[in-house]
Every structure is written in structure tokens, then in C-alpha cells.
Design a protein around this motif. Structure first.
Motif, short mmCIF file in Angstrom:
data_model
loop_
_atom_site.label_atom_id
_atom_site.label_comp_id
_atom_site.label_asym_id
_atom_site.label_seq_id
_atom_site.Cartn_x
_atom_site.Cartn_y
_atom_site.Cartn_z
N PRO A 77 -14.27 29.06 -22.37
CA PRO A 77 -15.20 30.11 -21.45
C PRO A 77 -16.56 29.34 -21.35
O PRO A 77 -17.35 29.84 -20.87
CB PRO A 77 -15.12 31.16 -22.83
N LEU A 78 -16.97 28.36 -22.29
CA LEU A 78 -18.34 27.73 -21.98
C LEU A 78 -18.08 27.14 -20.93
O LEU A 78 -19.00 26.73 -20.26
CB LEU A 78 -18.50 26.76 -23.30
N TYR A 133 -30.17 23.22 -23.02
CA TYR A 133 -28.78 22.78 -23.02
C TYR A 133 -27.74 23.73 -22.10
O TYR A 133 -28.00 24.87 -21.81
CB TYR A 133 -28.13 23.17 -24.71
N ASP A 134 -26.78 22.92 -21.57
CA ASP A 134 -25.94 23.70 -20.64
C ASP A 134 -24.84 24.63 -21.40
O ASP A 134 -24.44 25.51 -20.85
CB ASP A 134 -25.10 22.60 -19.73
N SER A 135 -24.51 23.87 -22.63
CA SER A 135 -23.38 24.68 -23.33
C SER A 135 -23.87 24.57 -24.69
O SER A 135 -24.42 23.56 -25.14
CB SER A 135 -22.41 24.01 -23.33
N ILE A 136 -23.81 25.73 -25.47
CA ILE A 136 -24.39 25.92 -26.97
C ILE A 136 -23.20 26.62 -27.60
O ILE A 136 -22.62 27.57 -27.28
CB ILE A 136 -25.68 26.56 -27.22
N CYS A 137 -22.69 25.89 -28.83
CA CYS A 137 -21.58 26.58 -29.46
C CYS A 137 -21.91 26.77 -31.00
O CYS A 137 -22.23 25.72 -31.49
CB CYS A 137 -20.48 25.45 -29.09
N GLY A 146 -28.45 29.05 -15.93
CA GLY A 146 -27.08 28.76 -15.46
C GLY A 146 -26.28 28.26 -16.81
O GLY A 146 -24.99 28.04 -16.55
N GLY A 147 -26.89 28.38 -17.77
CA GLY A 147 -25.85 27.57 -18.84
C GLY A 147 -25.36 28.76 -19.81
O GLY A 147 -25.42 29.97 -19.69
N LYS A 148 -24.69 28.63 -20.88
CA LYS A 148 -23.88 29.58 -21.70
C LYS A 148 -23.85 29.27 -23.23
O LYS A 148 -24.03 27.97 -23.58
CB LYS A 148 -22.42 29.64 -21.25
N LEU A 149 -23.82 30.15 -23.96
CA LEU A 149 -23.74 30.05 -25.22
C LEU A 149 -22.53 31.14 -25.92
O LEU A 149 -22.33 32.01 -25.29
CB LEU A 149 -25.30 30.44 -26.04
N ILE A 150 -21.97 30.32 -26.96
CA ILE A 150 -20.77 31.12 -27.53
C ILE A 150 -20.70 31.14 -28.89
O ILE A 150 -21.13 30.05 -29.38
CB ILE A 150 -19.30 30.46 -27.09
N ALA A 151 -20.70 32.21 -29.63
CA ALA A 151 -20.81 32.43 -30.98
C ALA A 151 -20.06 33.71 -31.43
O ALA A 151 -19.82 34.64 -30.84
CB ALA A 151 -22.31 32.72 -31.11
#
Ligand code: SAH
Length: 237
Positions: free
Chosen positions: A93-94, A168-172, A191-196
Motif C-alpha cells: 500500500p505504501l 520521505y516518500d514512504s514512512i513505515c 505525494g508521499g505516504k505513511l503507514i502505521a
């Protein structure tokens, strides 16, 4: 006797006996299974899961069980290496892919960090933060032994992010929080994403945040089970 950890039965510790060829077979089988189950889709994530030896990120006494869908305890307080399926569950999904700048909160074993390094490739950047000194040491050793020399590994409170290399483009985030720490939202690129994993109504939801300019879109993916985030933005926050 079987131990119990966070709802998963953890098999008993034992001395490792399996050879590398056996692990390679198990790794290929696991990748086929994750594709069949619909967790694993992108070529880069598939390739990364085939190339990183998960067994090298697991304490010796659990090494033989490396490809079971079980999280194993790591040195340190409350650290675990997550189940194999949880990495595509976070990274698909990121949209983690080549050339991205990636920030991980909760280095743990270093396995997810190694996968991310393979996925973003030489033009990307991987930064990972771990709060527990013992866990940090374990992961840093695993990553060094596996030949990763171009990672930014930080021992400290990941809730604050790492502004030096932001955005950051992606943060997890690989630990459950009450709310996504504001500094981390701040450090997502446009335009970036974070998932948590976020604790909501007594359960944990895997939440995906997408940032477009100042607009934040939030979607719940599924229920999950992670250890709690510590530090300034920890579970009490
Ligand atoms: N991605 C890891 C999962 C580790 S479990 C792996 O698969 O191996 C979650 C980790 O988050 C633990 O190692 C825990 O110590 C760490 N952690 C908890 N709170 C943290 C914080 N505020 N900053 C950085 N790491 C944190």
C-alpha cells in the motif's frame, strides 16, 4: 510446551539445524504462498523477499522457524520480528519502489530494513530508527553481517522522525500508536505516504496516510497486532 506471544503460538526455542539450501527452498515457497494469498504483488517487493535471507535476522534459537507465519521475540524490551506476510502488507500500500526515500520507525531485527534497501535500490535512501539499545545492536549486527553498509541507522525515539533527511516518500511505523506522531506527518513528502498501526476503539487498525500538498487522506486497510510505540509519542500520548 508452546509459548504464547500476542496471540500467536511461538514454537519452543531450539538449536538451529537447517542448512542454507533448505532455507532457500522455504523462502521460495513462502514467496509463492504470499503471491497466491494476494499479499505480494509488485515485482520489486517479490525480488526483495526472494533475495533477503530472513533466517539471518532471527535469533539462533528460532532460526529454523524463519519462514513460519509467527512473530519471534528479539533481544530488548518488547521487540519482535514481524510475520513474513506483514512486510508486503505494509510495503504494497505504501507503493515502496525504486529511488524512494524511506523512513522506518522500529528497526527491530533489521529484516524490513534490508527488504526496503533492496526495493528502493541504489538511488533510494533508507533511514531506520530504533528506541531500544539492545534491539538496535542486534539489528545493526544482522545488517552488517548481511553486507548492508549504506543504511542510516539511528538509535533514538522514532516518534520525532529524522528531519535531517526529510521529506520521505514512504514512512513505515512498525509499532502501534494512539495517534500518528505529528513530526512524522510533517516529514512525509508531498505525494508521499505513511503507514502505521493505530490503536482505535481497543483494536489496532493499519492506517494509510497520503499527503498531497497540505491535504491529508486517511484510509484504514485492516486490523493488525503490533507492539506499542514507546517514547514521547508512545501509547500514553
Ligand atoms: N520492523 C521490525 C518490527 C519490530 S517490532 C521487524 O520486523 O523486525 C517494533 C519495534 O519498534 C521494536 O523493536 C521496538 O523497540 C521499536 N520501537 C518502539 N517504539 C519506538 C520508537 N518510539 N522509536 C523507535 N523504535 C521504537
Amino acid at each position: 510446551m508452546e509459548g504464547k506471544m500476542r496471540g500467536w503460538p511461538v514454537p519452543p526455542p531450539k538449536q538451529p539445524t537447517k542448512r542454507r539450501e533448505q532455507f532457500i527452498k522455504e523462502r521460495r515457497k513462502k514467496v509463492r504462498e504470499l503471491i497466491r494469498q494476494g499479499y505480494l504483488k509488485s515485482e520489486r517487493i517479490k525480488e526483495a523477499m526472494l533475495s533477503v535471507a530472513r533466517e539471518d535476522f532471527i535469533p539462533d534459537v528460532y532460526r529454523d522457524y524463519a519462514y513460519l507465519e509467527v512473530p519471534f521475540p528479539l533481544p530488548g524490551t518488547e521487540a519482535t520480528i514481524s510475520c513474513p506476510h506483514s512486510y508486503p502488507l505494509l510495503y504494497e500500500p505504501l507503493g515502496l519502489t525504486a529511488g524512494q526515500r524511506f523512513l522506518e520507525i522500529g528497526l527491530g531485527s533489521g529484516y524490513g530494513t534490508a527488504l526496503a534497501r533492496e526495493i528502493v535500490g541504489p538511488k533510494g535512501l533508507v533511514v531506520s530508527i530504533e528506541i531500544d539499545p539492545l534491539t538496535f545492536e542486534f539489528a545493526a549486527r544482522n545488517l552488517k553481517n548481511a553486507g548492508y553498509t549504506d543504511l542510516i541507522l539511528v538509535q533514538g525515539d522514532g516518534g520525532r522522525g529524522y528531519p535531517k533527511f526529510a521529506p520521505y516518500d514512504s514512512i513505515c511505523i512498525t509499532a502501534a500508536c494512539m495517534d500518528i506522531p505529528p513530526p512524522l506527518i510533517e516529514q512525509i513528502a508531498s505525494g508521499g505516504k505513511l503507514i502505521a498501526p493505530v490503536i482505535e476503539h481497543g483494536t489496532q487498525n493499519l492506517v494509510l496516510i497520503q499527503k498531497t500538498g497540505k491535504r491529508i487522506e486517511r484510509n484504514v486497510i485492516c486490523e493488525v497486532l503490533y507492539v506499542s510505540l514507546r517514547g514521547e509519542y508512545g501509547a500514553g500520548y
